[in-house]
Design a protein around this motif. Structure first.
Motif, PDB file in Angstrom:
ATOM      1  N   TYR A  58      38.433  22.958  43.793  1.00 24.65           N
ATOM      2  CA  TYR A  58      39.558  23.501  44.229  1.00 24.65           C
ATOM      3  C   TYR A  58      38.955  22.917  45.747  1.00 24.65           C
ATOM      4  O   TYR A  58      39.677  21.749  46.258  1.00 24.65           O
ATOM      5  CB  TYR A  58      39.785  24.606  44.669  1.00 24.65           C
ATOM      6  CG  TYR A  58      40.680  24.913  43.528  1.00 24.65           C
ATOM      7  CD1 TYR A  58      41.390  24.183  42.918  1.00 24.65           C
ATOM      8  CD2 TYR A  58      39.695  25.718  42.848  1.00 24.65           C
ATOM      9  CE1 TYR A  58      42.183  24.920  41.801  1.00 24.65           C
ATOM     10  CE2 TYR A  58      40.778  26.528  40.620  1.00 24.65           C
ATOM     11  CZ  TYR A  58      42.522  25.367  40.352  1.00 24.65           C
ATOM     12  OH  TYR A  58      42.377  25.876  39.123  1.00 24.65           O
ATOM     13  N   ILE A  70      45.278  19.858  40.092  1.00 20.06           N
ATOM     14  CA  ILE A  70      44.891  20.918  38.711  1.00 20.06           C
ATOM     15  C   ILE A  70      43.656  20.784  38.190  1.00 20.06           C
ATOM     16  O   ILE A  70      43.173  20.478  38.261  1.00 20.06           O
ATOM     17  CB  ILE A  70      46.182  20.885  37.927  1.00 20.06           C
ATOM     18  CG1 ILE A  70      46.765  21.775  36.580  1.00 20.06           C
ATOM     19  CG2 ILE A  70      46.144  19.237  37.730  1.00 20.06           C
ATOM     20  CD1 ILE A  70      47.499  21.846  36.012  1.00 20.06           C
ATOM     21  N   GLU A 101      36.721  30.587  35.356  1.00 22.91           N
ATOM     22  CA  GLU A 101      38.280  30.536  36.337  1.00 22.91           C
ATOM     23  C   GLU A 101      38.024  31.593  37.578  1.00 22.91           C
ATOM     24  O   GLU A 101      38.318  32.584  37.123  1.00 22.91           O
ATOM     25  CB  GLU A 101      39.351  31.039  35.315  1.00 22.91           C
ATOM     26  CG  GLU A 101      40.315  29.522  35.714  1.00 22.91           C
ATOM     27  CD  GLU A 101      41.125  29.007  34.666  1.00 22.91           C
ATOM     28  OE1 GLU A 101      42.242  30.191  34.285  1.00 22.91           O
ATOM     29  OE2 GLU A 101      41.281  28.953  33.684  1.00 22.91           O
ATOM     30  N   ASP A 144      52.590  27.975  41.074  1.00 19.79           N
ATOM     31  CA  ASP A 144      52.305  29.130  39.997  1.00 19.79           C
ATOM     32  C   ASP A 144      53.232  28.631  38.525  1.00 19.79           C
ATOM     33  O   ASP A 144      54.346  29.742  38.810  1.00 19.79           O
ATOM     34  CB  ASP A 144      51.507  30.961  40.731  1.00 19.79           C
ATOM     35  CG  ASP A 144      51.057  30.651  39.630  1.00 19.79           C
ATOM     36  OD1 ASP A 144      50.636  30.274  37.947  1.00 19.79           O
ATOM     37  OD2 ASP A 144      51.091  32.295  39.426  1.00 19.79           O
ATOM     38  N   SER A 171      50.993  37.683  40.879  1.00 25.26           N
ATOM     39  CA  SER A 171      51.605  36.065  41.267  1.00 25.26           C
ATOM     40  C   SER A 171      52.137  36.109  42.519  1.00 25.26           C
ATOM     41  O   SER A 171      51.385  35.869  43.479  1.00 25.26           O
ATOM     42  CB  SER A 171      52.278  35.268  40.614  1.00 25.26           C
ATOM     43  OG  SER A 171      52.075  33.396  40.815  1.00 25.26           O
ATOM     44  N   ILE A 225      42.030  30.792  44.173  1.00 20.12           N
ATOM     45  CA  ILE A 225      42.599  30.071  45.243  1.00 20.12           C
ATOM     46  C   ILE A 225      43.488  29.922  46.335  1.00 20.12           C
ATOM     47  O   ILE A 225      43.703  28.764  46.985  1.00 20.12           O
ATOM     48  CB  ILE A 225      43.574  29.639  43.444  1.00 20.12           C
ATOM     49  CG1 ILE A 225      42.417  29.807  42.812  1.00 20.12           C
ATOM     50  CG2 ILE A 225      43.333  27.912  43.979  1.00 20.12           C
ATOM     51  CD1 ILE A 225      42.687  29.462  40.637  1.00 20.12           C
ATOM     52  N   GLN A 275      44.468  23.240  32.879  1.00 17.91           N
ATOM     53  CA  GLN A 275      45.221  23.939  32.879  1.00 17.91           C
ATOM     54  C   GLN A 275      45.961  22.528  32.232  1.00 17.91           C
ATOM     55  O   GLN A 275      47.536  22.939  32.436  1.00 17.91           O
ATOM     56  CB  GLN A 275      45.564  23.914  34.199  1.00 17.91           C
ATOM     57  CG  GLN A 275      44.835  26.293  34.130  1.00 17.91           C
ATOM     58  CD  GLN A 275      45.130  26.388  36.086  1.00 17.91           C
ATOM     59  OE1 GLN A 275      45.827  25.759  36.133  1.00 17.91           O
ATOM     60  NE2 GLN A 275      43.954  27.378  35.909  1.00 17.91           N
ATOM     61  N   HIS A 332      48.487  25.590  39.862  1.00 22.29           N
ATOM     62  CA  HIS A 332      48.132  26.626  38.353  1.00 22.29           C
ATOM     63  C   HIS A 332      49.404  26.959  37.701  1.00 22.29           C
ATOM     64  O   HIS A 332      50.694  27.189  37.306  1.00 22.29           O
ATOM     65  CB  HIS A 332      47.989  27.987  39.204  1.00 22.29           C
ATOM     66  CG  HIS A 332      47.291  29.491  38.266  1.00 22.29           C
ATOM     67  ND1 HIS A 332      47.418  30.192  37.640  1.00 22.29           N
ATOM     68  CD2 HIS A 332      46.095  29.729  38.817  1.00 22.29           C
ATOM     69  CE1 HIS A 332      46.231  30.619  37.061  1.00 22.29           C
ATOM     70  NE2 HIS A 332      45.708  30.048  37.798  1.00 22.29           N
ATOM     71  N   LEU A 367      43.193  33.934  41.162  1.00 19.56           N
ATOM     72  CA  LEU A 367      44.158  33.256  41.636  1.00 19.56           C
ATOM     73  C   LEU A 367      44.637  33.314  43.153  1.00 19.56           C
ATOM     74  O   LEU A 367      44.598  33.159  43.433  1.00 19.56           O
ATOM     75  CB  LEU A 367      45.019  33.801  40.887  1.00 19.56           C
ATOM     76  CG  LEU A 367      46.780  33.275  41.719  1.00 19.56           C
ATOM     77  CD1 LEU A 367      46.767  31.696  41.389  1.00 19.56           C
ATOM     78  CD2 LEU A 367      48.481  33.674  40.641  1.00 19.56           C
TER      79      LEU A 367
END
Ligand SMILES: *Cc1c(COP(=O)(O)O)cnc(C)c1O
Length: 469
Positions: free
Chosen positions: A207, A168, A243, A262, A286, A249, A172, A229, A246
């Motif tokens: 990551y 993580i 960042e 998520d 998402s 990632i 976050q 996430h 998503l």
């Protein structure tokens, strides 16, 4: 003067008509308790000051009634939210739609097919009830409803990441409020926290190296890891920040044969930017980014009852559903019925009309102004008698509930210029139902946005009473 000796006896008190009324309202055992309680109190007072005023049967009975009312009054009751904070966690978050309340009412009044298959007449599963709605709305393969989103996160990690590394971003590792800290919940689940990046910057390469390291440390290549996430929900990261998106990632997570979870927090099903707010990541986005598991709250921007919603890949959901914790955090029938009704509003594209939270966000400035003006006109009568200055001011409402930090919507407020605002706020809270307002620059501010239309009458009665006093 009353003396201890001529204090009425319990028996004589019970002979009275008032006692019969109390017994009818509160039951015999509790009424007896209350009478004994009041008599004991009087005896104690006699000991310290034997010259207390006379104690009549009537006064004993009326003290007993106050006691009985206090004992039986619920500590939890409705209030009027005039704060302008739509999702006020301390005030119970989302008010529910009529259809949601009806659905909850109808399954709690009697029996239901909660875990009964009407087709086969055999045992069914409570898990199916909101599942197909969520599949239709989000395109997810599978879904599970639990008690709240905090338990959703705990369950997901316990089922999928026990003794595994969970990667993580440092940015976050947040505390959501009420002591819910993402790192603590992660530890509680038995996951091994792997923090990557810095507080303000996280890159894809961060990551990637953590994922690579996991492979290196693993005895067997089949051990997957999990990338978490978490939506920052209640604070904004501004300035020198970075960042990755998503979807990127997700892409890198999948390259390393790992799972991406998520935690969306609020989990809007609609775009909040159409109400002039910042864009809150939606559940659909998402899904599109490819998250394997997504979880969010039922009573934040979704506007339904308290619930934690978990959606995602069937193989993973099946594992989550089988975990012993799933039974401990399962949703009850009223929640499942209510949530289904709220989700149906989205399916029928009527959220803005039916779901109070969405309706409040969609109110126009003209609508808000005319409500504030109507309040002022209605109060006009009372104002002549007091020296309180009342005005309509422009101001801001907020979303709250750990959603859209710093984001506000313009509104019109009823502003009362009273002598001591804190005392006035307290008096507002003493109304029935209590009125919760806020102060700014020594003024009392009441925001029409969060006052439910059916509570306006009670609000005005309460205000008039205070302004006349
Ligand atoms: C609010 C929130 C939670 C907790 O959800 P509850 O439904 O209040 O239990 C968890 N994670 C995030 C990111 C949140 O915003």
């Amino acid at each position: 003067m009353t003396t201890l000796r001529n204090l009425p006896s319990i028996d004589s008190l019970l002979q009275t008509e008032s006692a019969a009324h109390l017994i009818a309202r509160f039951g015999r055992p509790l009424t007896l308790d209350a009478l004994r309680f009041v008599l004991d109190e009087i005896r104690i007072r006699f000991k310290t000051s034997p010259t207390v005023d006379s104690v009549s049967t009537d006064s004993i009975l009326s003290q007993a009634e106050s006691q009985l009312t206090a004992w039986t009054n619920s500590t939890l009751h409705p209030v009027i939210n005039a704060t302008g904070v739509i999702l006020h966690t301390n005030l119970g978050r989302a008010p529910l739609s009529d259809a949601t309340i009806r659905a909850m009412d109808s399954v709690s009044r009697g029996y239901s097919n909660l875990e009964f298959d009407l087709e086969t007449g055999k045992r069914g599963s409570r898990l199916i009830h909101a599942e197909s709605l969520l599949q239709k709305l989000t395109g997810a393969e599978s879904a599970l409803i639990v008690n709240n989103n905090a338990s959703a996160v705990l369950l997901i990690l316990s089922a999928l990441a026990n003794k595994k590394r969970v990667i993580i971003a440092r940015s976050q590792l947040v505390e959501i409020g009420g002591g819910f800290r993402v790192p603590d919940v992660m530890k509680q689940s038995g996951a091994k926290l792997v923090e990557v990046g810095t507080t303000n910057k996280i890159r894809l390469s961060d990551y990637e190296s953590a994922l690579e390291e996991t492979i290196r440390l693993s005895v067997s290549k089949s051990v997957t890891t999990l990338v978490m996430h978490a939506h920052r929900s209640n604070f904004k990261l501004v300035g020198f920040t970075e960042e990755p998106e998503l979807k990127d990632i997700v892409h890198i997570t999948h390259q390393y044969n790992s799972i991406l979870v998520d935690d969306l927090g609020s989990g809007a099903l609609y775009d909040t930017s159409k109400y002039g707010l910042a864009h809150e990541p939606t559940v659909q986005e998402s899904m599109q980014a490819g998250a394997d598991i997504i979880c969010f709250s039922g009573d934040k921007l979704l506007g339904g009852p308290q619930a934690g919603i978990i959606i995602g890949k069937k193989v993973l959901l099946d594992k989550i559903k089988k975990h012993p914790l799933a039974r401990a955090v399962r949703a009850d029938k009223t929640c499942l019925a209510g949530l289904s009704a709220t989700l149906t509003h989205y399916l029928k594209d009527e959220a803005e009309r039916e779901i109070p939270v969405v309706k409040m966000m969609s109110l126009t400035l003209n609508q808000l102004r005319s409500r504030a003006e109507a309040w002022m006109n209605e109060l006009g009568q009372g104002l002549a008698l007091s020296n309180v200055e009342v005005e309509i001011e422009s101001g801001l409402s907020t979303v709250g509930g750990g959603s859209l930090p710093d984001e506000s919507m313009p509104t019109f407020l009823l502003s009362l210029n009273v002598k001591s605002p804190d005392k006035f706020l307290k008096k507002l809270r003493q109304q029935n139902p209590p009125i919760i307002a806020r102060t700014e620059n020594n003024k009392i501010l009441l925001d029409p946005r969060t006052v439910l239309p059916e509570q306006e009458g009670a609000l005005l009665v309460g205000l008039k009473k205070l302004l006349k006093a």
